[in-house]
Write a protein that holds these residues in place. Structure first.
Motif, PDB file in Angstrom:
ATOM      1  N   ASP B 335      26.639  42.722  28.684  1.00 17.54           N
ATOM      2  CA  ASP B 335      26.014  41.746  27.857  1.00 17.54           C
ATOM      3  C   ASP B 335      24.577  42.131  27.582  1.00 17.54           C
ATOM      4  O   ASP B 335      24.149  42.043  26.438  1.00 17.54           O
ATOM      5  CB  ASP B 335      26.101  40.430  28.617  1.00 17.54           C
ATOM      6  CG  ASP B 335      25.999  39.207  27.728  1.00 17.54           C
ATOM      7  OD1 ASP B 335      26.421  39.234  26.516  1.00 17.54           O
ATOM      8  OD2 ASP B 335      25.417  38.258  28.195  1.00 17.54           O
ATOM      9  N   LYS B 336      23.873  42.565  28.669  1.00 19.87           N
ATOM     10  CA  LYS B 336      22.495  43.011  28.531  1.00 19.87           C
ATOM     11  C   LYS B 336      22.407  44.156  27.556  1.00 19.87           C
ATOM     12  O   LYS B 336      21.590  44.105  26.660  1.00 19.87           O
ATOM     13  CB  LYS B 336      21.985  43.443  29.922  1.00 19.87           C
ATOM     14  CG  LYS B 336      20.514  43.287  30.130  1.00 19.87           C
ATOM     15  CD  LYS B 336      20.327  43.700  31.531  1.00 19.87           C
ATOM     16  CE  LYS B 336      18.946  43.928  31.906  1.00 19.87           C
ATOM     17  NZ  LYS B 336      18.720  44.461  33.212  1.00 19.87           N
ATOM     18  N   GLU B 337      23.334  45.082  27.708  1.00 19.84           N
ATOM     19  CA  GLU B 337      23.358  46.222  26.851  1.00 19.84           C
ATOM     20  C   GLU B 337      23.545  45.798  25.416  1.00 19.84           C
ATOM     21  O   GLU B 337      22.865  46.256  24.556  1.00 19.84           O
ATOM     22  CB  GLU B 337      24.542  47.111  27.252  1.00 19.84           C
ATOM     23  CG  GLU B 337      24.218  48.541  27.181  1.00 19.84           C
ATOM     24  CD  GLU B 337      25.389  49.379  27.609  1.00 19.84           C
ATOM     25  OE1 GLU B 337      26.039  50.109  26.846  1.00 19.84           O
ATOM     26  OE2 GLU B 337      25.671  49.265  28.851  1.00 19.84           O
ATOM     27  N   LYS B 339      23.000  42.833  24.227  1.00 17.83           N
ATOM     28  CA  LYS B 339      21.859  42.120  23.783  1.00 17.83           C
ATOM     29  C   LYS B 339      20.716  43.067  23.392  1.00 17.83           C
ATOM     30  O   LYS B 339      20.137  42.845  22.383  1.00 17.83           O
ATOM     31  CB  LYS B 339      21.410  41.215  24.870  1.00 17.83           C
ATOM     32  CG  LYS B 339      22.267  40.026  24.965  1.00 17.83           C
ATOM     33  CD  LYS B 339      21.952  38.770  25.096  1.00 17.83           C
ATOM     34  CE  LYS B 339      22.775  37.621  25.105  1.00 17.83           C
ATOM     35  NZ  LYS B 339      23.180  36.822  25.977  1.00 17.83           N
ATOM     36  N   GLU B 340      20.535  44.118  24.224  1.00 20.29           N
ATOM     37  CA  GLU B 340      19.521  45.064  23.997  1.00 20.29           C
ATOM     38  C   GLU B 340      19.854  45.816  22.708  1.00 20.29           C
ATOM     39  O   GLU B 340      18.988  45.996  21.877  1.00 20.29           O
ATOM     40  CB  GLU B 340      19.453  46.046  25.166  1.00 20.29           C
ATOM     41  CG  GLU B 340      18.512  45.576  26.184  1.00 20.29           C
ATOM     42  CD  GLU B 340      18.696  46.438  27.426  1.00 20.29           C
ATOM     43  OE1 GLU B 340      17.928  46.362  28.238  1.00 20.29           O
ATOM     44  OE2 GLU B 340      19.712  47.111  27.751  1.00 20.29           O
ATOM     45  N   SER B 341      21.164  46.106  22.598  1.00 22.02           N
ATOM     46  CA  SER B 341      21.596  46.841  21.470  1.00 22.02           C
ATOM     47  C   SER B 341      21.401  46.041  20.241  1.00 22.02           C
ATOM     48  O   SER B 341      20.972  46.584  19.209  1.00 22.02           O
ATOM     49  CB  SER B 341      23.064  47.170  21.613  1.00 22.02           C
ATOM     50  OG  SER B 341      23.410  47.731  22.710  1.00 22.02           O
ATOM     51  N   GLU B 342      21.808  44.724  20.319  1.00 15.45           N
ATOM     52  CA  GLU B 342      21.656  43.827  19.211  1.00 15.45           C
ATOM     53  C   GLU B 342      20.160  43.705  18.832  1.00 15.45           C
ATOM     54  O   GLU B 342      19.895  43.698  17.641  1.00 15.45           O
ATOM     55  CB  GLU B 342      22.218  42.501  19.503  1.00 15.45           C
ATOM     56  CG  GLU B 342      23.647  42.436  19.206  1.00 15.45           C
ATOM     57  CD  GLU B 342      24.202  41.120  19.522  1.00 15.45           C
ATOM     58  OE1 GLU B 342      25.144  40.668  18.937  1.00 15.45           O
ATOM     59  OE2 GLU B 342      23.860  40.430  20.461  1.00 15.45           O
ATOM     60  N   ALA B 343      19.374  43.560  19.883  1.00 19.58           N
ATOM     61  CA  ALA B 343      17.997  43.474  19.651  1.00 19.58           C
ATOM     62  C   ALA B 343      17.530  44.713  18.907  1.00 19.58           C
ATOM     63  O   ALA B 343      16.871  44.587  17.956  1.00 19.58           O
ATOM     64  CB  ALA B 343      17.288  43.281  20.944  1.00 19.58           C
ATOM     65  N   ARG B 344      17.998  45.964  19.313  1.00 23.54           N
ATOM     66  CA  ARG B 344      17.671  47.111  18.705  1.00 23.54           C
ATOM     67  C   ARG B 344      18.310  47.134  17.274  1.00 23.54           C
ATOM     68  O   ARG B 344      17.759  47.601  16.322  1.00 23.54           O
ATOM     69  CB  ARG B 344      18.128  48.329  19.457  1.00 23.54           C
ATOM     70  CG  ARG B 344      16.983  48.872  20.243  1.00 23.54           C
ATOM     71  CD  ARG B 344      17.458  49.877  21.037  1.00 23.54           C
ATOM     72  NE  ARG B 344      18.322  49.701  22.023  1.00 23.54           N
ATOM     73  CZ  ARG B 344      19.475  50.321  22.592  1.00 23.54           C
ATOM     74  NH1 ARG B 344      19.935  51.338  22.227  1.00 23.54           N
ATOM     75  NH2 ARG B 344      20.175  50.023  23.563  1.00 23.54           N
ATOM     76  N   GLU B 347      16.323  45.490  14.954  1.00 17.95           N
ATOM     77  CA  GLU B 347      15.275  46.260  14.577  1.00 17.95           C
ATOM     78  C   GLU B 347      15.792  47.335  13.491  1.00 17.95           C
ATOM     79  O   GLU B 347      15.245  47.700  12.640  1.00 17.95           O
ATOM     80  CB  GLU B 347      14.737  46.945  15.781  1.00 17.95           C
ATOM     81  CG  GLU B 347      13.885  46.147  16.445  1.00 17.95           C
ATOM     82  CD  GLU B 347      13.677  46.767  17.778  1.00 17.95           C
ATOM     83  OE1 GLU B 347      13.738  47.913  18.114  1.00 17.95           O
ATOM     84  OE2 GLU B 347      13.430  45.995  18.591  1.00 17.95           O
TER      85      GLU B 347
END
Lengths: 234, 1017
Positions: B335-337, B339-344, B347
């Motif tokens: 999920d973190k990944e 989320k991080e990925s989504e966040a990225r 971007e």
């Protein structure tokens, strides 16, 4: 003198069923005090009836019998006994002594029942038996026995001495002696003596002689001068 | 003719002869009359002649055998038993007997005989004295340990009648071993009412005995023969009976043994069965234990499995949680990944974005997959866990259940075990029980066997009628009265002779002239005497006839009626004329008067006629002895003197009167003296000599312990003043010539003896002490034996055990015979200690008889007490005798009165006729009636007084004669006449004399004085 003993129209009638027999059919006589009277009569004349009535052994059917003023016809049987006891001395024909008592005792026997007796021994001496007083009657002669009988009568000191044929069972001389004794007693002691006999021969010795015939007094002789017994013969 | 003229004189002879004759025949006839009356009664009621009883009862067969004896007419068996019944507060003893067909008939007084088993007829006397009435029910009780139902089928009976039995002759009902020891009455029931196998007695009638008169020798011989015959078969029959008894008993024992054996077997079997059962139960118990054991192991495994399950569950949960954590961690990382990925990506835009987004898509897919995985894991894992948990819970409940089950099983097992335990104990007990029972049974059988060995040969007791209370007494009484027939009438005959003598003398004297005349006319002496003889004879025969006719009826009647007080139920008084006795009496009377007449005439007849014709010379007065005492004589008056001389002069009259009055007084003295003598028995015997109030007979079976208890009871009782042990045995005391049945009384306690017995001499009242040197013998016994102090006598028991002892003293005693001895002497003689079979009790003098009886009843409740006797009831019997005597007294007084009357009348009559002149003279002289009467009476009074004094002597002699004749062998009547009796006698005699004098008074009154003028006859 007084009429010491007086019978007035004395009758004694026996009834035998329907029939009446008069043994005494109106007897009248009197005897004065101290007199020696003789009642004379044949057998059956009524002299025994007179004696019985006078002696208080029988009562009269009617009439009056006056002894010392007393009419004994009215007496009760008990009074009659007292009369016999105190007033009468009786001398029997057959003496009638108690065989079991001596002469003295026979006299004393009579004395023990009366009020003013005389001394038995003296009386016996008077009748002339002073030495036989301790003999029994069977040891005495007839005259002696009659003397005891007289002594017995006298010792009672009676008003009247009645003698029933006192000489009847005795011989002549003894009888005379007894009669003398009686006469002497009368004279000396002033005793009234009535003697009953069928022997009229002794009448002269009496003061008064009463003849009885068929129940009545046929005659009365007053003897002014009675003669002593010794002079009479029969 | 002559008689009418001299009625008084004629009657004098007539009556005195009548008196003498009637008394003579009366007394003489009483014996046969009594016997005939008794005989009629016993014959009418078919009283048995013989009674047989046995110690073991009697069988039908016994009866048959007795009946076959030649001397026996008939027999009948009967039952009887003594029972107690309540009467008021006391228990009275009743003799219950079966009703008999052929003998001992019951006379019914009221109601009827019993017909049913539960009906009874009761003794009339008993019924009258109790509160029972016909129609009531009477409750009976056994007086022993045995149940009454052993003997009788019922214990209560309805009273349907009252009556009398010839077996009870008198008021005495006999004695008993139960209750107070005295039978009060009888009851008759049907034989069926008894529940007995054997007769208690057999009654027999002897052939020809009813024709023989009872109480006579003839009858006695017949019965004696019959008894001998019975005694001959008795031993045989007794043996038979013994065998019978033994075999019966043996049979019973055998039965018992069999029964015991079968019982034993049965019991054993049962025990065995029970043991088997017990074993089975134990086995089952074992199995149960095993099962529980395995169940427990299973439970253990189950628990282990559960444990492993639990650990597994734990590890499962761990694994599950670990996997879940890991997945969650993986998902979180992803999920973190993402989320991080989504966040990225955010971007990034576009393609990158798209690529990135595309690149992100797998990632997102794997996340979704992870989510899915987690979800499945969560649901599945949870379900699996829950499943497992449930499984585990199930297993737990299972385990709990199993545990419960096991516990239950264990409990059951325990109670099972307990049951088995108690079963075992029970079985043990039962075994023991059975064993003791068997042992007991065996012991019993053994005992019974011993008893069989002990069965003694039965003993028969053969009784004649003398076993009936008072039967013998009746005969004896009759015989004794006959013995009086000589002495009493002889007084009368003597007086009769004297009266004839005086009367005829007087008559001859009165007629001496007539006799003389007849003699002079040439009549012979006899021809003249004939007249006087006829006169006397006529009077005598007339008097005799009158006397016989009256006397033979009157005196027996009075005497028998008097005896009926005791012999209540003898209904008949049979008084036939017994001419023989009459003739004898007449002859005696004629002889007396005849001789008197001849002697009276003789003197006159020999005299010369001439002597006779003259009047008899008067008897010479005689002096008497008393005259020699002047002191006395002087004090007597003349009628006294005359009387005394008369008295001693006529000797014939003197003696006639003296005997007459003396006889009168004597008769009265006999009468009153008899009373005194009988009273003496009671007053002396029970008041002064034997001082105890009750005696208790004790069986030898009585044990020391119960005896001690009895003693203790008596010690405790405040009414008991003293008690003492004695041995009383029936013995025969004898010397070379005679023998006497007596009681040997052995005294234990010499210190106490004076409280109970007084040994003294009757005359001097000197007291004796019992010593070890010899015995004290009672007076009557010593007289019968003819022994004196210092003599030796022999004592034996039915001829056995003869012992020689010296008589040290002879003591006063009235009832029975006794030989008193110390226990020391007894031990010396018999070489054994005596058994004290008798307990004498002395109570407070104030104690009422009822209370004494209560003590007696209490004593009887102890075992082995045979009998209690009361002194008071013995005294009571004597009082009955006294009552009977009252009637005799009246007769005696009447006879005595007549005697004195006749004599005094005659004396007066002669005196008065003889002394007619004397008495008439006394009357002329002026004696009152009373004085004349006393003159005559004095002689009567003197003679009466003199006669009374003489009569005291005559009476004493007559009384002694009478009591020695009348008294029974078993008793001594008192020898004394009480002073008061002298007074009574004198009062009566003087009274009679006064009566005659009073009558004479009228005769005296009638005496006419004119008699005095008559000449001597």
């Amino acid at each position: 003198m007084d009429k010491y003993v007086e019978l007035r129209d004395v009758k004694k009638i026996y009834k035998m069923g329907e029939v009446e027999i008069a043994a005494a059919n109106g007897i009248d006589f009197y005897v004065n005090k101290g007199e020696f009277a003789v009642v004379v009569g044949a057998s059956g004349a009524g002299k025994t009836t007179v004696l019985n009535i006078l002696g208080g052994m029988d009562t009269a059917t009617s009439g009056k019998v006056l002894v010392d003023g007393e009419n004994i016809v009215k007496y009760s049987p008990k009074n009659l006994i007292s009369y016999r006891r105190d007033d009468i001395g009786f001398v029997f024909q057959f003496y009638n002594l108690i065989p079991n008592l001596t002469a003295l005792e026979n006299v004393e026997l009579a004395l023990q029942i009366c009020k003013e007796p005389l001394d038995a021994k003296e009386v016996l001496e008077e009748v002339g038996l002073g030495d036989r007083i301790n003999n029994f009657p069977a040891q005495l002669s007839g005259g002696e026995q009659q003397r005891v009988s007289i002594a017995r009568a006298l010792a009672k000191n009676p008003k009247l001495l009645l003698c029933d044929e006192p000489t009847g069972a005795l011989d002549y001389n003894t009888g005379k002696a007894i009669l003398k004794l009686l006469q002497d007693t009368c004279r000396k002691q002033g005793m009234t003596v009535i003697l009953i006999t069928h022997n009229s021969a002794i009448a002269p010795m009496a003061d008064r002689v009463i003849h009885i015939k068929s129940g009545k007094v046929s005659k009365i002789i007053e003897n002014e001068n009675p003669i002593p017994v010794e002079t009479i013969e029969w | 003719m002559e008689i009418r003229k001299s009625m008084g004189r004629f009657l004098s002879i007539f009556f005195i002869v009548a008196l003498g004759v009637s008394l003579f025949v009366g007394i003489r006839a009483t014996e046969p009359d009594m016997i005939l009356s008794g005989d009629a009664y016993v014959d009418e009621n078919k009283l048995m002649d013989i009674k047989v009883v046995s110690t073991y009862g009697l069988t039908e067969e016994d009866a048959d055998v007795i009946e076959r004896l030649p001397a026996i007419e008939s027999v009948e068996g009967a039952y009887s038993v003594d029972v107690l019944c309540e009467a008021g507060d006391n228990m009275k003893v009743i003799h219950v007997m079966s009703c008999m067909e052929s003998m001992n008939s019951i006379t019914i007084a009221e109601g009827r005989l019993p017909e049913n088993e539960n009906e009874c007829l009761v003794d009339q006397d008993f019924l009258e004295n109790s509160e029972y009435e016909i129609g009531d029910t009477i409750e009976l009780e056994s007086g022993t340990e045995d149940e009454l139902t052993d003997t009788l089928k019922h214990t209560s009976f309805e009273i349907v009648g009252s009556g009398n039995s010839p077996l009870y002759f008198s008021i005495d009902r006999g004695s008993s071993t139960i209750g107070n020891g005295t039978v009060s009455g009888f009851a008759v029931v049907t034989p069926e009412a008894f529940d007995l196998d054997v007769y208690t007695e057999i009654y027999a009638m002897v052939k020809d005995a009813d024709e023989a008169t009872a109480f006579t020798e003839e009858y006695d011989v017949l019965v004696e023969d019959a008894i001998e015959q019975i005694q001959m078969i008795q031993n045989v029959r007794c043996e038979v009976r013994k065998d019978e008894l033994a075999s019966d008993a043996q049979l019973e024992i055998d039965d018992a043994r069999k029964e015991l054996n079968s019982k034993k077997e049965e019991a054993e079997k049962e025990i065995a069965e029970n043991e088997d059962k017990l074993e089975d139960a134990e086995l089952e118990l074992k199995l149960g234990e095993l099962q529980i054991e395995s169940a427990k192991t299973q439970l253990e495994t189950m628990k282990v499995v559960l444990e492993t399950g639990r650990t597994e569950l734990e590890s499962m949960k761990q694994t599950y949680n670990e996997a879940l954590t890991r997945l969650k961690e993986e998902r979180a990382a992803l999920d973190k990944e993402i989320k991080e990925s989504e966040a990225r990506i955010e971007e990034l835009e576009g393609e990158a974005k798209e690529a990135a987004q595309q690149a992100l898509e797998p990632m997102k897919e794997s996340l979704a997959e992870l989510d899915k995985e987690i979800a499945t894991l969560e649901t599945d894992g949870a379900a699996e866990i829950a499943d497992y948990e449930k499984q585990l819970a199930d297993a737990e409940t299972q385990i709990a259940d199993t545990e419960k089950e096991i516990q239950k099983a264990e409990k059951e097992l325990k109670s099972g075990k307990n049951e088995i335990e108690s079963g075992k104990a029970e079985l043990e007990d039962a075994k023991e029980d059975i064993e003791t029972q068997i042992a007991d049974g065996e012991a019993e059988i053994d005992e019974a066997e011993d008893e069989i060995a002990d069965i003694e040969v039965p003993v028969w007791y053969v009784f004649d009628r003398s076993s009936i209370p008072e039967y013998t007494g009746y005969g004896d009484n009759a015989a004794r009265i006959a013995a009086l027939a000589i002495v009493f009438p002889s007084i009368f005959f003597l007086v009769a002779a004297l009266i004839s003598l005086t009367t005829m003398t007087r008559m001859v004297e009165e007629q001496r002239v007539q006799i003389g005349t007849l003699k002079a006319l040439g009549y012979s002496k006899f021809a003249i005497m004939k007249k006087y003889l006829y006169y006397a004879l006529f009077a005598t025969l007339g008097g005799s006839a009158f006397g016989v006719l009256v006397g033979e009826k009157l005196f027996p009647y009075v005497i028998i009626v008097a005896y009926k007080v005791v012999y209540t139920r003898i209904p008949h008084v049979i008084l036939p004329y017994q001419w023989g006795v009459g003739v004898i009496a007449t002859l005696i009377a004629v002889l007396c008067t005849g001789v008197a007449t001849v002697s009276a005439c003789y003197k006159e007849l020999v005299a010369q006629p001439a002597v006779l014709m003259r009047p008899a010379a008067p008897q010479i007065g005689k002096r008497t002895l008393i005259e020699k005492i002047p002191f006395l004589w002087k004090h007597l008056n003349f009628t006294w003197k005359s009387s005394l001389r008369n008295l001693f002069r006529y000797k014939k009259r003197f003696f006639m009167t003296l005997f007459g009055i003396g006889g009168c007084m004597g008769l009265l003295m006999v009468g009153f003296g008899l009373r005194d003598s009988i009273t003496s028995i009671a007053t002396y015997q029970y008041g002064e000599l034997q001082l105890y109030d009750s005696s208790v007979f004790i069986s030898e079976d009585m044990e020391g312990e119960s005896r001690a208890e009895l003693t203790a009871y008596l010690d405790r009782n405040i009414n008991v003043v003293a008690h003492m042990n004695v041995n009383m045995t029936s013995i025969t005391a004898q010397n070379d010539e005679n023998e006497v049945d007596a009681y040997l009384t052995v005294i234990d306690d010499l210190e106490q003896v004076e409280e109970f017995f007084v040994y003294r001499d009757r005359v001097s009242e000197k007291k004796f002490k019992l010593s070890d040197d010899g015995v004290i013998l009672t007076e009557k016994a010593s007289n019968m034996l003819g022994v004196d102090v210092g003599d030796t006598i022999y004592i034996s028991e039915e001829g056995m055990n003869e012992r020689k002892v010296e008589v040290t003293s002879i003591c006063e005693n009235y009832a029975g015979h006794y030989v008193y001895m110390t226990s020391t002497l007894y031990e010396e003689l018999y070489e054994e200690t005596p058994f004290y079979n008798n307990l004498l009790i002395k109570t407070d003098e104030e104690l009422a008889f009822n209370d004494l009886q209560k003590i007696g009843e209490k004593i009887l409740t102890y075992d082995n007490i045979l009998n209690v006797q009361y002194t008071a009831s013995l005294s009571g019997q004597l009082n009955d005798m006294l009552y009977a005597l009252d009637q005799v007294m009246i007769v005696l007084i009447a006879v005595a009165g007549m005697l004195s009357f006749v004599v005094l009348y005659n004396l007066n009559n002669i005196n008065i006729t003889e002394r007619r002149r004397e008495l008439a003279t006394l009357k002329v002289l002026g004696f009152y009636d009373g004085e004349v009467a006393t003159y005559v009476y004095r002689e009567n009074i003197l003679l009466t007084l003199l006669g009374t004094v003489v009569g005291c002597g005559v009476g004493k002699f007559l009384h002694l004669f009478t009591i020695t004749t009348v008294e029974v062998d078993m008793a001594m009547f008192g020898r004394e006449i009480f002073p008061i009796s002298y007074l009574y006698g004198a009062a009566f005699t003087i009274g009679f004399s006064a009566l005659v004098n009073w009558m004479m008074y009228f005769k005296l009154k009638k005496i006419n004085m004119v008699e005095s003028l008559k000449s001597v006859e």
